[in-house]
Design an enzyme around this catalytic site. Structure first.
Site, PDB file in Angstrom:
ATOM      1  N   TYR A  59     -77.069  50.854 -45.175  1.00 31.11           N
ATOM      2  CA  TYR A  59     -76.748  51.025 -46.598  1.00 31.11           C
ATOM      3  C   TYR A  59     -76.570  52.513 -46.920  1.00 31.11           C
ATOM      4  CZ  TYR A  59     -77.935  52.235 -51.358  1.00 31.11           C
ATOM      5  OH  TYR A  59     -77.935  52.839 -52.588  1.00 31.11           O
ATOM      6  N   PHE A  85     -68.964  51.677 -58.916  1.00 31.00           N
ATOM      7  CA  PHE A  85     -70.359  51.271 -58.681  1.00 31.00           C
ATOM      8  C   PHE A  85     -70.460  50.133 -57.664  1.00 31.00           C
ATOM      9  CE2 PHE A  85     -70.208  52.718 -63.112  1.00 31.00           C
ATOM     10  CZ  PHE A  85     -71.240  53.643 -63.122  1.00 31.00           C
ATOM     11  N   ASN A 113     -87.286  47.035 -54.815  1.00 31.28           N
ATOM     12  CA  ASN A 113     -87.676  48.331 -55.382  1.00 31.28           C
ATOM     13  C   ASN A 113     -88.980  48.227 -56.160  1.00 31.28           C
ATOM     14  OD1 ASN A 113     -84.291  48.532 -55.651  1.00 31.28           O
ATOM     15  ND2 ASN A 113     -85.407  50.077 -54.530  1.00 31.28           N
ATOM     16  N   SER A 118     -76.101  58.238 -53.683  1.00 29.14           N
ATOM     17  CA  SER A 118     -77.560  58.092 -53.710  1.00 29.14           C
ATOM     18  C   SER A 118     -78.231  59.268 -53.033  1.00 29.14           C
ATOM     19  CB  SER A 118     -77.923  56.803 -52.968  1.00 29.14           C
ATOM     20  OG  SER A 118     -79.304  56.762 -52.712  1.00 29.14           O
ATOM     21  N   LYS A 151     -73.138  55.019 -48.099  1.00 32.76           N
ATOM     22  CA  LYS A 151     -73.017  55.972 -49.216  1.00 32.76           C
ATOM     23  C   LYS A 151     -72.509  57.312 -48.681  1.00 32.76           C
ATOM     24  CE  LYS A 151     -74.323  53.482 -52.741  1.00 32.76           C
ATOM     25  NZ  LYS A 151     -73.308  53.045 -53.701  1.00 32.76           N
ATOM     26  N   TYR A 163     -77.892  59.648 -57.102  1.00 29.45           N
ATOM     27  CA  TYR A 163     -78.984  59.181 -57.963  1.00 29.45           C
ATOM     28  C   TYR A 163     -80.306  59.277 -57.234  1.00 29.45           C
ATOM     29  CZ  TYR A 163     -75.081  56.266 -59.753  1.00 29.45           C
ATOM     30  OH  TYR A 163     -73.890  55.775 -60.204  1.00 29.45           O
TER      31      TYR A 163
END
Ligand code: UFG
Length: 349
Positions: free
Chosen positions: A157, A88, A207, A132, A161, A185
């Site tokens: 970012y 993670f 967020n 993600s 991923k 996710y």
């Protein structure tokens, strides 16, 4: 004997909820974290883990390790015999990644490569990776299934991923001893039902839901709704919000699968398949909290897409997992965490 697992970034929002579910499912997690996003308690442990220890009434193994420290990683793998790694750890703020791309590439990519090297050196060849839905970029069709093209993300970012997924896939191709599961996710929200652990952003939340809950609790004046002129039913952005505990349970299902397969790299969406707009989320939080959530319509946020929701069929078929909690429950659990901990982990009960 219980399977021992390494959990990187296990003190953060998603990691900590997964650690709790892992222990409840009978696994032995060893958590590492570098406190970049996690709050250190007075006992030196991340406060999230202290609280999980209280919930479960047992100790959790923790070491302060940074993935950029190869020597520390090496001694960790010497000390423990891991069956698999849940990864993670990483930087996660989209806006910051645009300002500081090198930092994002260094931490997320170099950190992961060093982790993979340590795993290889010690013969640990199974990984669940925290990816993600951002890797899908602006959707070409909806709902988004795993066959949707990936790699079209615009910010550093999101690119980290995608690049990490590619690195892990290549490693699985190069060495048939390897297998991995990449979990994409959608939008994790909510908190554990105890109200003891949850999301605790440092500074103004990036967020939606942490921001909404901070408005509801009186910590911020109003929400800025980033655009109401999208091609969606009420003009505001639509996302697939998934309860964090459902997401964590998806990791347990993925881990069981991972421990049973050899020589493969699989990709699964973790979402509900249902999209809600910003204004629907605001209304749901008002209902759960009984508080008014003031908002103002603001300009669109750069890089945002109109609509994004998952086709979660593959995870159901292959992992036997599907999300169980609906919107009301997500907001009730988020509100319990936020109202019991108005300032996050630094709040005293
Ligand atoms: N929004 C607001 N106001 C806010 C924050 C968000 O109106 O203060 C809106 C956004 O415009 C969007 C929706 O709320 O329509 C959700 O925004 P989030 O920032 O909560 O989530 P995103 O879907 O933009 O981003 C999330 C993750 C990223 C990931 C991305 C794509 O935070 O890590 O999904 O999967 F990259």
């Amino acid at each position: 004997m219980a399977e021992k697992l390494l959990v990187t970034g296990g003190a953060g929002y998603i990691g900590s909820h997964c650690v709790l579910e892992l222990i409840e499912a009978g696994y032995e997690p060893v958590v590492i974290d570098n406190f970049h996003n996690a709050i250190r308690g007075t006992n030196g442990l991340p406060e999230s883990l202290t609280r999980i220890q209280e919930i479960l009434g047992r100790k959790i193994e923790f070491e302060e390790v940074d993935l950029l420290d190869q020597a520390a990683l090496d001694s960790l793998f010497k000390k423990h015999k891991f069956s698999a790694v849940m990864h993670f750890a990483g930087l996660k703020a989209v806006g910051e990644s645009v300002q500081k791309p090198l930092m994002y590439y260094k931490v997320n990519l170099t950190g992961t490569i060093q982790l993979l090297e340590a795993m290889n050196a010690h013969g640990v060849k199974k990984m669940v990776f925290s990816s993600s839905a951002t890797v899908y970029g602006d959707p070409e069709y909806l709902p988004i299934d795993e066959k949707h093209p990936a790699g079209g993300c615009t910010n550093p970012y999101g690119k980290t991923k995608y690049f990490i997924e590619e690195i892990i896939k290549d490693q699985c191709k190069a060495d048939e001893g390897w297998s991995a599961i990449l979990l994409r996710y959608f939008n994790p929200v909510g908190a554990h039902v105890s109200g003891r652990i949850g999301e605790d952003p440092q500074g103004p939340p990036n967020n939606l839901m942490p921001y909404v809950s901070q408005v509801a609790v009186g910590r911020r004046e109003h929400l800025n709704v980033f655009g109401n002129d999208y091609n969606t039913p009420d003009g505001t952005g639509v996302r697939d919000y998934i309860h964090i505990v459902d997401l964590a349970k998806g990791h347990i299902a993925a881990l069981k699968k991972l421990l049973s397969i050899n020589s493969s790299c699989k990709v699964y969406n973790l979402g509900t398949g249902v999209g809600y707009s910003v204004l629907q989320m605001v209304a749901a939080m008002e209902k759960a909290s009984g508080k008014k959530v003031e908002y103002k319509i603001a300009p669109r946020r750069e890089g945002d897409i109109a609509t994004c929701y998952a086709d979660p069929t593959l995870a159901k078929e292959d992992l036997g997992w599907k999300a169980e909690y609906g919107l009301d429950r997500m907001c009730e659990d988020l509100w319990r965490w936020q109202s019991l901990n108005p300032t996050g982990f630094s709040s005293q009960p």
